[in-house]
Scaffold this motif. Structure first.
Motif, PDB file in Angstrom:
ATOM      1  N   PRO A 137      35.168  -7.732 -64.116  1.00 56.74           N
ATOM      2  CA  PRO A 137      35.852  -6.903 -65.107  1.00 56.74           C
ATOM      3  C   PRO A 137      37.350  -7.168 -65.121  1.00 56.74           C
ATOM      4  O   PRO A 137      37.915  -7.660 -64.147  1.00 56.74           O
ATOM      5  N   VAL A 138      37.975  -6.838 -66.222  1.00 57.98           N
ATOM      6  CA  VAL A 138      39.425  -6.951 -66.334  1.00 57.98           C
ATOM      7  C   VAL A 138      39.921  -5.785 -67.174  1.00 57.98           C
ATOM      8  O   VAL A 138      39.255  -5.364 -68.129  1.00 57.98           O
ATOM      9  N   TYR A 139      41.082  -5.271 -66.787  1.00 55.47           N
ATOM     10  CA  TYR A 139      41.650  -4.091 -67.440  1.00 55.47           C
ATOM     11  C   TYR A 139      43.104  -4.372 -67.801  1.00 55.47           C
ATOM     12  O   TYR A 139      43.798  -5.115 -67.116  1.00 55.47           O
ATOM     13  N   VAL A 140      43.542  -3.744 -68.885  1.00 55.36           N
ATOM     14  CA  VAL A 140      44.964  -3.709 -69.213  1.00 55.36           C
ATOM     15  C   VAL A 140      45.441  -2.313 -68.869  1.00 55.36           C
ATOM     16  O   VAL A 140      44.945  -1.328 -69.434  1.00 55.36           O
ATOM     17  N   THR A 141      46.363  -2.233 -67.921  1.00 52.70           N
ATOM     18  CA  THR A 141      46.791  -0.910 -67.463  1.00 52.70           C
ATOM     19  C   THR A 141      47.877  -0.339 -68.362  1.00 52.70           C
ATOM     20  O   THR A 141      48.607  -1.069 -69.040  1.00 52.70           O
ATOM     21  N   ASP A 142      47.966   0.962 -68.363  1.00 53.32           N
ATOM     22  CA  ASP A 142      48.978   1.673 -69.131  1.00 53.32           C
ATOM     23  C   ASP A 142      50.361   1.386 -68.540  1.00 53.32           C
ATOM     24  O   ASP A 142      50.543   1.455 -67.321  1.00 53.32           O
ATOM     25  N   ASP A 145      51.577   4.282 -66.471  1.00 53.62           N
ATOM     26  CA  ASP A 145      50.843   4.673 -65.264  1.00 53.62           C
ATOM     27  C   ASP A 145      49.800   3.600 -64.968  1.00 53.62           C
ATOM     28  O   ASP A 145      48.768   3.522 -65.640  1.00 53.62           O
ATOM     29  N   PRO A 146      50.061   2.725 -63.981  1.00 53.13           N
ATOM     30  CA  PRO A 146      49.144   1.622 -63.693  1.00 53.13           C
ATOM     31  C   PRO A 146      47.773   2.052 -63.191  1.00 53.13           C
ATOM     32  O   PRO A 146      46.870   1.224 -63.071  1.00 53.13           O
ATOM     33  N   THR A 147      47.577   3.355 -62.916  1.00 52.41           N
ATOM     34  CA  THR A 147      46.259   3.820 -62.490  1.00 52.41           C
ATOM     35  C   THR A 147      45.361   4.119 -63.694  1.00 52.41           C
ATOM     36  O   THR A 147      44.176   4.419 -63.520  1.00 52.41           O
ATOM     37  N   ILE A 148      45.926   4.042 -64.888  1.00 53.24           N
ATOM     38  CA  ILE A 148      45.163   4.326 -66.106  1.00 53.24           C
ATOM     39  C   ILE A 148      44.851   3.017 -66.822  1.00 53.24           C
ATOM     40  O   ILE A 148      45.736   2.184 -67.044  1.00 53.24           O
ATOM     41  N   ALA A 149      43.589   2.815 -67.178  1.00 55.53           N
ATOM     42  CA  ALA A 149      43.176   1.625 -67.927  1.00 55.53           C
ATOM     43  C   ALA A 149      43.367   1.896 -69.421  1.00 55.53           C
ATOM     44  O   ALA A 149      42.624   2.673 -70.019  1.00 55.53           O
ATOM     45  N   ALA A 150      44.384   1.253 -70.008  1.00 54.97           N
ATOM     46  CA  ALA A 150      44.612   1.415 -71.442  1.00 54.97           C
ATOM     47  C   ALA A 150      43.561   0.662 -72.248  1.00 54.97           C
ATOM     48  O   ALA A 150      43.249   1.031 -73.374  1.00 54.97           O
ATOM     49  N   TYR A 151      43.019  -0.411 -71.646  1.00 59.15           N
ATOM     50  CA  TYR A 151      41.988  -1.191 -72.330  1.00 59.15           C
ATOM     51  C   TYR A 151      41.054  -1.805 -71.295  1.00 59.15           C
ATOM     52  O   TYR A 151      41.503  -2.365 -70.287  1.00 59.15           O
ATOM     53  N   THR A 152      39.775  -1.693 -71.531  1.00 58.66           N
ATOM     54  CA  THR A 152      38.752  -2.323 -70.695  1.00 58.66           C
ATOM     55  C   THR A 152      38.055  -3.390 -71.522  1.00 58.66           C
ATOM     56  O   THR A 152      37.457  -3.091 -72.562  1.00 58.66           O
ATOM     57  N   ALA A 153      38.156  -4.638 -71.090  1.00 57.91           N
ATOM     58  CA  ALA A 153      37.613  -5.765 -71.844  1.00 57.91           C
ATOM     59  C   ALA A 153      36.088  -5.792 -71.754  1.00 57.91           C
ATOM     60  O   ALA A 153      35.490  -5.145 -70.890  1.00 57.91           O
ATOM     61  N   PRO A 154      35.420  -6.557 -72.620  1.00 58.86           N
ATOM     62  CA  PRO A 154      33.950  -6.657 -72.562  1.00 58.86           C
ATOM     63  C   PRO A 154      33.473  -7.133 -71.193  1.00 58.86           C
ATOM     64  O   PRO A 154      34.199  -7.810 -70.464  1.00 58.86           O
ATOM     65  N   ASP A 155      32.250  -6.791 -70.884  1.00 61.82           N
ATOM     66  CA  ASP A 155      31.661  -7.220 -69.613  1.00 61.82           C
ATOM     67  C   ASP A 155      31.710  -8.745 -69.504  1.00 61.82           C
ATOM     68  O   ASP A 155      31.566  -9.463 -70.494  1.00 61.82           O
ATOM     69  N   ALA A 156      31.922  -9.240 -68.274  1.00 62.52           N
ATOM     70  CA  ALA A 156      32.042 -10.684 -68.053  1.00 62.52           C
ATOM     71  C   ALA A 156      30.822 -11.451 -68.572  1.00 62.52           C
ATOM     72  O   ALA A 156      30.945 -12.592 -69.036  1.00 62.52           O
ATOM     73  N   ARG A 243      45.901   0.533 -80.721  1.00 62.44           N
ATOM     74  CA  ARG A 243      45.210   1.167 -81.843  1.00 62.44           C
ATOM     75  C   ARG A 243      43.778   0.663 -81.996  1.00 62.44           C
ATOM     76  O   ARG A 243      42.955   1.289 -82.660  1.00 62.44           O
ATOM     77  N   ARG A 244      43.493  -0.471 -81.382  1.00 60.47           N
ATOM     78  CA  ARG A 244      42.147  -1.041 -81.492  1.00 60.47           C
ATOM     79  C   ARG A 244      41.158  -0.314 -80.610  1.00 60.47           C
ATOM     80  O   ARG A 244      39.955  -0.566 -80.690  1.00 60.47           O
ATOM     81  N   GLY A 245      41.640   0.583 -79.729  1.00 60.77           N
ATOM     82  CA  GLY A 245      40.757   1.376 -78.896  1.00 60.77           C
ATOM     83  C   GLY A 245      40.796   0.962 -77.436  1.00 60.77           C
ATOM     84  O   GLY A 245      41.350  -0.072 -77.067  1.00 60.77           O
ATOM     85  N   ALA A 246      40.202   1.789 -76.582  1.00 63.50           N
ATOM     86  CA  ALA A 246      40.230   1.569 -75.138  1.00 63.50           C
ATOM     87  C   ALA A 246      39.149   0.599 -74.669  1.00 63.50           C
ATOM     88  O   ALA A 246      39.144   0.196 -73.501  1.00 63.50           O
ATOM     89  N   THR A 247      38.219   0.250 -75.559  1.00 58.12           N
ATOM     90  CA  THR A 247      37.179  -0.740 -75.250  1.00 58.12           C
ATOM     91  C   THR A 247      37.038  -1.677 -76.447  1.00 58.12           C
ATOM     92  O   THR A 247      37.678  -1.477 -77.485  1.00 58.12           O
ATOM     93  N   TYR A 248      36.206  -2.687 -76.315  1.00 61.39           N
ATOM     94  CA  TYR A 248      36.034  -3.683 -77.370  1.00 61.39           C
ATOM     95  C   TYR A 248      35.219  -3.079 -78.502  1.00 61.39           C
ATOM     96  O   TYR A 248      34.007  -2.859 -78.379  1.00 61.39           O
ATOM     97  N   LEU A 249      35.889  -2.810 -79.630  1.00 56.17           N
ATOM     98  CA  LEU A 249      35.259  -2.183 -80.791  1.00 56.17           C
ATOM     99  C   LEU A 249      35.548  -3.032 -82.024  1.00 56.17           C
ATOM    100  O   LEU A 249      36.423  -2.704 -82.837  1.00 56.17           O
ATOM    101  N   PRO A 250      34.854  -4.149 -82.180  1.00 61.57           N
ATOM    102  CA  PRO A 250      35.191  -5.072 -83.271  1.00 61.57           C
ATOM    103  C   PRO A 250      34.811  -4.590 -84.659  1.00 61.57           C
ATOM    104  O   PRO A 250      35.316  -5.130 -85.651  1.00 61.57           O
ATOM    105  N   ASP A 251      33.929  -3.602 -84.766  1.00 71.71           N
ATOM    106  CA  ASP A 251      33.500  -3.124 -86.080  1.00 71.71           C
ATOM    107  C   ASP A 251      34.483  -2.068 -86.584  1.00 71.71           C
ATOM    108  O   ASP A 251      34.173  -0.871 -86.646  1.00 71.71           O
ATOM    109  N   GLN A 252      35.688  -2.523 -86.927  1.00 67.93           N
ATOM    110  CA  GLN A 252      36.722  -1.602 -87.390  1.00 67.93           C
ATOM    111  C   GLN A 252      37.667  -2.324 -88.344  1.00 67.93           C
ATOM    112  O   GLN A 252      37.717  -3.558 -88.391  1.00 67.93           O
ATOM    113  N   ASP A 253      38.423  -1.549 -89.093  1.00 71.54           N
ATOM    114  CA  ASP A 253      39.406  -2.084 -90.029  1.00 71.54           C
ATOM    115  C   ASP A 253      40.690  -2.415 -89.255  1.00 71.54           C
ATOM    116  O   ASP A 253      41.253  -1.548 -88.585  1.00 71.54           O
TER     117      ASP A 253
END
Length: 378
Positions: A137-142, A145-156, A243-253
């Motif tokens: 897994p890989v995360y982009v931290t806030d 606050d580096p203890t908060i995951a601003a984004y969690t990428a798709p599963d490896a 704005r794209r969300g905290a996880t991979y959500l490609p079905d969006q405008d």
């Protein structure tokens, strides 16, 4: 699944037309001035892109220091880590620039992994492999606050399939404008986050490669990385990605992402045009100064570096004018004796800045701030 490319609004299409017109006029302007005038600008723009993209990731090296590093200078006052990151990014960027007119070019997973190795090979470990998809897994931290995951990428396990889909998309033609496709490629790659590290710079570099392949301008004029690296713009960049969300959500405008990138293209084009205009004006002023003072015409390139970048090194002047070591040293000593330049530092680390007799008109022209227009305002 990848993000669908959004339809452009009437305003988007207007801005895109303005960008196309700006890029065409820049191409003609670059071709109409002496090559010597634009060579320094090309080097500056490359260095500025490297410095800016690295700064987004926390590696702070000024553009003028990057210029010196790219020229092969060893005695530049930067940390070893920053030096390594700068030279690695420069290596990858140089290769990207050479690909702009490569025949039979195709995107591939192998190409992307090879570019990643150029960028991250010096940091390769079993935990964070370079040139290979991530294994965990890989995360982009806030940023707050580096203890908060601003984004969690798709599963490896999803990465190989997503990258296969991305490569197929890169090699296809969906009819979208090349600049829009380049912006979408950036978004696709940064959200898939296929590597353990270096994803942001790789995504920005892919966008640069796609713009360069479009062929309107030389590769050095194609990047928006310098624009993204400005502090206020970097904040907006992160906000657009969040704005794209905290996880991979490609079905969006993702229309907002396209608008953000069109603004970046437009304002970076304005910046390059302003820099070229300013550079030409400074060169003319320094040429007149050299003529009036009875100086050799070749010293104008050294004076131009001082006016535009704040300093010049002997090696840079020597290479720019194809001089012998002795001739370059004599020229600089004479400029120091005339109080036109002032030396800073000793021996190999020495560089030269403006002296008391340096023409103020050239310094004023180089330092006068110029406005940027928001293409969507009004």
């Amino acid at each position: 699944m990848l993000f669908p490319t959004p339809a452009l609004t009437v305003e988007d299409r207007r801005v895109l037309r303005e960008i196309d017109d700006l890029r065409r006029s820049l191409r003609l302007q670059v071709r109409s001035v002496p090559a010597k005038w634009t060579e320094g600008l090309r080097k500056f723009l490359t260095a500025d892109a490297v410095a800016a993209s690295n700064s987004i990731e926390g590696f702070r090296v000024s553009t003028v220091d990057v210029e010196d590093l790219l020229e092969g200078e060893r005695d530049v006052d930067v940390s070893e880590e920053d030096r390594e990151e700068t030279l690695a990014y420069q290596q990858m960027m140089t290769y990207i620039q050479t690909l702009h007119d490569a025949a039979d070019f195709r995107y591939s997973k192998g190409l992307l992994n090879a570019l990643h190795w150029m960028l991250q090979g010096h940091r390769h470990t079993s935990r964070k492999p370079a040139g290979q998809w991530r294994r965990g897994p890989v995360y982009v931290t806030d940023a707050r606050d580096p203890t908060i995951a601003a984004y969690t990428a798709p599963d490896a396990a999803e990465v190989p399939g997503l990258m296969e889909e991305l490569v197929e998309w890169l090699n296809a033609d969906d009819g979208a404008h090349p600049l829009v496709r380049a912006a979408m490629a950036h978004l696709h790659l940064v959200c898939i986050h296929p590597w353990a590290d270096g994803n942001g710079r790789m995504s920005r570099s892919l966008q640069t490669l796609m713009i360069a392949r479009e062929g309107e301008l030389a590769p050095e004029f194609s990047s928006i990385e310098a624009w993204l690296g400005r502090p206020g713009n970097t904040w907006e960049y992160y906000r657009e990605l969040q704005r794209r969300g905290a996880t991979y959500l490609p079905d969006q405008d993702v229309s907002d992402w396209i608008r953000f990138n069109l603004t970046a293209y437009h304002q970076q084009g304005q910046t390059v045009r302003n820099r070229l205009d300013r550079s030409s004006q400074v060169w003319i002023l320094l040429g007149k100064f050299a003529e009036d003072r009875g100086l050799e015409e070749r010293v104008v390139s050294a004076l131009h570096d001082v006016a535009m970048s704040g300093r010049v090194r002997r090696t840079r002047y020597e290479r720019a004018e194809d001089l012998s070591l002795q001739r370059a040293q004599r020229d600089l000593r004479e400029l120091v004796a005339a109080d036109i330049l002032a030396p800073v530092g000793r021996t190999r680390a020495r560089f030269y800045v403006a002296g008391a007799a340096f023409p103020e008109s050239a310094l004023d022209a180089a330092r006068t701030p110029l406005p940027l227009v928001d293409p969507y305002a009004g």
